[in-house]
Write a protein that holds these residues in place. Structure first.
Motif, short mmCIF file in Angstrom:
data_model
loop_
_atom_site.label_atom_id
_atom_site.label_comp_id
_atom_site.label_asym_id
_atom_site.label_seq_id
_atom_site.Cartn_x
_atom_site.Cartn_y
_atom_site.Cartn_z
N ALA A 69 -13.02 34.93 1.08
CA ALA A 69 -13.25 33.72 1.88
C ALA A 69 -13.41 32.49 0.99
O ALA A 69 -12.93 31.40 1.31
CB ALA A 69 -14.48 33.91 2.77
N GLU A 70 -14.06 32.67 -0.13
CA GLU A 70 -14.24 31.55 -1.05
C GLU A 70 -12.90 31.10 -1.62
O GLU A 70 -12.63 29.90 -1.76
CB GLU A 70 -15.19 31.96 -2.18
N ARG A 71 -12.03 32.06 -1.95
CA ARG A 71 -10.70 31.69 -2.46
C ARG A 71 -9.87 30.97 -1.40
O ARG A 71 -9.16 30.00 -1.70
CB ARG A 71 -9.97 32.94 -2.96
N GLU A 72 -9.96 31.42 -0.15
CA GLU A 72 -9.25 30.74 0.93
C GLU A 72 -9.78 29.32 1.13
O GLU A 72 -9.00 28.39 1.38
CB GLU A 72 -9.38 31.54 2.21
N ARG A 73 -11.08 29.17 1.04
CA ARG A 73 -11.66 27.83 1.19
C ARG A 73 -11.15 26.90 0.09
O ARG A 73 -10.77 25.75 0.35
CB ARG A 73 -13.18 27.92 1.14
N ARG A 74 -11.12 27.39 -1.14
CA ARG A 74 -10.63 26.57 -2.24
C ARG A 74 -9.16 26.23 -2.06
O ARG A 74 -8.74 25.11 -2.37
CB ARG A 74 -10.84 27.31 -3.56
N ALA A 75 -8.37 27.19 -1.56
CA ALA A 75 -6.95 26.92 -1.34
C ALA A 75 -6.75 25.84 -0.29
O ALA A 75 -5.90 24.94 -0.45
CB ALA A 75 -6.24 28.21 -0.93
N LYS A 76 -7.53 25.89 0.79
CA LYS A 76 -7.41 24.87 1.83
C LYS A 76 -7.84 23.50 1.31
O LYS A 76 -7.22 22.48 1.62
CB LYS A 76 -8.26 25.26 3.03
N VAL A 77 -8.90 23.47 0.52
CA VAL A 77 -9.36 22.20 -0.04
C VAL A 77 -8.30 21.62 -0.98
O VAL A 77 -8.00 20.42 -0.94
CB VAL A 77 -10.70 22.40 -0.77
N ILE A 78 -7.71 22.47 -1.81
CA ILE A 78 -6.67 21.99 -2.73
C ILE A 78 -5.45 21.50 -1.96
O ILE A 78 -4.85 20.47 -2.30
CB ILE A 78 -6.29 23.11 -3.71
N ASN A 79 -5.08 22.22 -0.89
CA ASN A 79 -3.94 21.79 -0.07
C ASN A 79 -4.21 20.45 0.60
O ASN A 79 -3.34 19.57 0.64
CB ASN A 79 -3.65 22.87 0.98
N ALA A 80 -5.43 20.28 1.12
CA ALA A 80 -5.78 19.01 1.76
C ALA A 80 -5.76 17.87 0.75
O ALA A 80 -5.28 16.76 1.05
CB ALA A 80 -7.15 19.12 2.42
N ARG A 81 -6.27 18.12 -0.44
CA ARG A 81 -6.25 17.08 -1.46
C ARG A 81 -4.81 16.75 -1.85
O ARG A 81 -4.49 15.57 -2.10
CB ARG A 81 -7.03 17.54 -2.68
N GLY A 82 -3.95 17.77 -1.91
CA GLY A 82 -2.55 17.50 -2.22
C GLY A 82 -1.87 16.67 -1.15
O GLY A 82 -1.10 15.76 -1.45
N GLU A 83 -2.17 16.96 0.14
CA GLU A 83 -1.60 16.16 1.22
C GLU A 83 -2.09 14.72 1.14
O GLU A 83 -1.33 13.77 1.38
CB GLU A 83 -2.00 16.78 2.56
N LEU A 84 -3.38 14.56 0.82
CA LEU A 84 -3.92 13.20 0.71
C LEU A 84 -3.25 12.42 -0.42
O LEU A 84 -2.86 11.26 -0.25
CB LEU A 84 -5.43 13.27 0.49
N GLN A 85 -3.09 13.06 -1.57
CA GLN A 85 -2.44 12.37 -2.69
C GLN A 85 -0.97 12.09 -2.38
O GLN A 85 -0.45 11.03 -2.74
CB GLN A 85 -2.58 13.23 -3.95
#
Length: 271
Positions: free
Chosen positions: A176-192
């Motif tokens: 679950a922690e790895r999935e959370r980090r993946a979603k956060v990284i994906n969201a940051r990539g979309e924002l950038q």
């Protein structure tokens, strides 16, 4: 002559039985009629038979394995922990005079201290910060064994066994922690990416020629795939007047809307 030979043999036997050889890593603690004498260093040493008693003390590092201990961590998780202790005797006299068996005493103190120290830590600390626990164990054991002339060199926790159900729960938590980090990284990539697209749109809007070059590049990319469908983008400044005229002719209150629609549909046929 016979008497002299017998006396010589008796003296030789007495010398042999009175001689003790201490190895380089040993020291001898001698009691003469129950009274402590100065410790003896390595080499050949003469003792009085029946009067002196020699106790050999090994000063090499001794490896002591602590058997698995059943402990409960601070967050109420049962675990089995074993460790290894390395110690050596630095004061032979204290190791003999202060404790009956310094190796057994050190083993018992190590087991008790291991249960106490692990019981004060939670499971995450036990698994991730084992070096801090090893240091705490070494200090606690050394404090108890120092009066015995025993110096603790190393204390290391070897293995930690936890229940299988807890292992599965930890695996789910890690996933679950790895999935959370993946979603956060994906969201940051979309924002950038959105920020970069915004800057690119501003740059292209300032130069119509660059926008036209971008249209031509898109056509080139579509043609490279040998597609049967060709998409030709038109700039808004070109088709804008046509759209405005179309909206004006189809405005409410204007008669003949159907003919206008037919005319609009027939335009592509004329071309």
């Amino acid at each position: 002559m016979i008497i002299a030979t017998v006396v010589f043999l008796l003296l030789l036997a007495l010398a042999v039985t009175s001689t003790r050889v201490l190895k380089e890593y040993e020291q001898g603690v001698v009691f003469r009629l129950g009274r402590l004498r100065e410790p003896l260093g390595p080499g050949a040493r003469m003792l009085l038979p029946g009067v002196d008693k020699l106790i050999r003390v090994d000063q090499r590092i001794v490896t002591l394995t602590i058997p698995p201990q059943e402990v409960i961590t601070r967050d109420n998780v049962p675990a089995r922990v074993n460790a290894v202790v390395m110690f050596r005797v630095v004061d032979p006299v204290k190791s003999v005079m202060s404790v009956e068996n310094h190796a057994v005493a050190t083993s018992q103190i190590a087991q008790t201290t291991l249960r106490s120290v692990v019981g004060r830590a939670d499971l995450d600390t036990l698994l991730a910060h084992r070096a801090d626990l090893n240091e705490d164990l070494a200090k606690s054991i050394a404090l108890m064994t120092e009066p015995w002339g025993v110096k603790v060199e190393v204390v290391e926790i070897k293995d930690v066994e936890i229940p299988e159900a807890m292992q599965r729960a930890m695996a789910r938590e890690a996933e679950a922690e790895r999935e959370r980090r993946a979603k956060v990284i994906n969201a940051r990539g979309e924002l950038q990416a959105s920020a970069e697209l915004r800057d690119a749109a501003k740059t292209l809007s300032e130069s119509p020629a660059s926008l036209q070059l971008r249209y031509l590049q898109t056509l080139l990319e579509l043609g490279a795939d040998h597609n049967s469908t060709v998409v030709f983008p038109l700039p808004m400044d070109i088709i804008g007047p046509f759209l405005d005229g179309f909206r004006g002719r189809t405005a409410p209150g204007v008669s003949g809307a159907s003919p206008v629609t037919n005319t609009a549909e027939g335009t592509p046929d004329e071309h």
